[in-house]
Design an enzyme around this catalytic site. Sequence first.
Site, short mmCIF file in Angstrom:
data_model
loop_
_atom_site.label_atom_id
_atom_site.label_comp_id
_atom_site.label_asym_id
_atom_site.label_seq_id
_atom_site.Cartn_x
_atom_site.Cartn_y
_atom_site.Cartn_z
N CYS A 79 0.74 -1.20 -0.09
CA CYS A 79 0.00 0.10 0.11
C CYS A 79 0.95 1.11 -0.07
CB CYS A 79 -0.95 -0.10 1.07
SG CYS A 79 -2.26 1.25 1.07
N HIS A 168 -3.03 -5.24 1.51
CA HIS A 168 -2.40 -5.45 2.89
C HIS A 168 -2.27 -6.89 3.22
CE1 HIS A 168 -2.15 -1.06 3.86
NE2 HIS A 168 -3.29 -0.95 3.59
N GLU A 170 -0.54 -8.03 5.55
CA GLU A 170 -0.24 -8.19 6.91
C GLU A 170 -1.57 -7.93 7.73
OE1 GLU A 170 0.10 -5.65 4.94
OE2 GLU A 170 -0.15 -3.68 5.66
#
Lengths: 197, 294
Positions: A79, A168, A170
């Site tokens: 991002c 994302h 994560e």
Amino acid sequence: MTIAVLALQGAFLEHERALKKLGVDFFEIRQAADLTTPFDGLILPGGESTVMGKLLHELHLYVPLKKKIQAGLPVFGTCAGLILLAGEVIGGSMHFGTMDISVRRNAYGRQLNSFYTEAPFEGIGTVPMTFIRAPYIASVSGDTRILARADGHIVAAMQKNQIVTAFHPELNEDLRIHQYFLDSIRVPATVSSSYLS
Amino acid sequence: MSNQQENRYELNKQLAQMLKGGVIMDVTTPEQAKIAETAGACAVMALERIPADIRAAGGVSRMSDPKMIKGIQEAVSIPVMAKCRIGHFVEAQILEAIEIDYIDESEVLSPADDKYHIDKTRFQVPFVCGARDLGEALRRIAEGASMIRTKGEPGTGDVVQAVRHMRTMNAEIRRIQNLRGDELFEAAKQLEVPIDLLRYVHENGKLPVVNFAAGGVATPADAALMMQLGAEGVFVGSGIFKSGNPEKRAAAIVQAVTNYTDAKLIAALSEDLGEAMVGINEQEIALIMEERGK
């Protein structure tokens, strides 16, 4: 193998959590003194690219990190991290500019348009994709390879030592994209062929 | 909650995760918003009057003019937040209609409802709410808040209440962590919070959403203090644009939040910042905003 995580602002702890689960050593970069520790790869997390871009300069990290990336340091940007690496930023300013991609910032609009989807990622299969006020890659050039598309837009790409996602990884429990990055460090020459086969 | 609502709530919590380690600044004009963005704000809070001026002006304080908020949305590329009154769900509907990135259901404005907060689960846009302790925080989360901040005492330039609220919340979280599983029901009863949220705190040692500091932060040292006390980021309201040199102070606070344990750097950042906002001491406050919305 040791991974450095840029920890100026944003969701860096989430990347660290993924690295911990994968059993990889990591440390945070918050200022120039942190660069004295050797590392094999760098993660640029999600957050606000304007904030990170400014702090990179103020904390004297910009020049040394850019040199390392240009010299082939494996780097993974998600991002805002993608925006930091992009050679052209539509609707924002360029930061490292080390990757031959053109990225559109806040491409989907405001928070109401943030979304979750699942789509195929080259060599991995279908992965969860969380887009938060996300950018997308408007175009790629040079030897940049497209790794994923979602909703008709390019959302992941790779060029030599650089891997980027507009979403994302994560934020989800799925660790395969982090693993993909780590594999690219371990066997830089073979990652693409092994994943393609 | 339906799947779609759950999905939306996750996305809203995740936007707060992206703001972590950052500074959210109060701004009243597009010009101030640009200054804040250039100085490194990770988001701005658009409001007509900063809390210090709300205190000075007195009277009823309401949601800002949507036109003014739109002007700020057009001026910057970072997320834009805006405040509505506690319980005023129509002000919240208006803010959602203009596609605000985050709504602050805020005790800084005059409460519109002295009993009920907004049912935030009925909205697509995210909400941040103030809290003084764990009970308030979990009640707001149960109502649908996807981010929490300390209340502090806004518009005072005095950090004492924010410190008290952050310490109180974290002490209570540690206490809950150390309870036996079968003691959680009684704790939930005492705190007046849902058991499932309390279980999350018991198991994870943190709130289920991001927790920022707010209220009275005026210097880089104040911001670093809140970070060392466990805040995940900082709101700065009156502290910046009520000071002598807003650009420099804002940039210094941003750096202090990133390197909040580096005293040498914070010392350098604290030099020559010009005049800090004047501030009002706890004992001199006529209007206690933190009492609003429990």
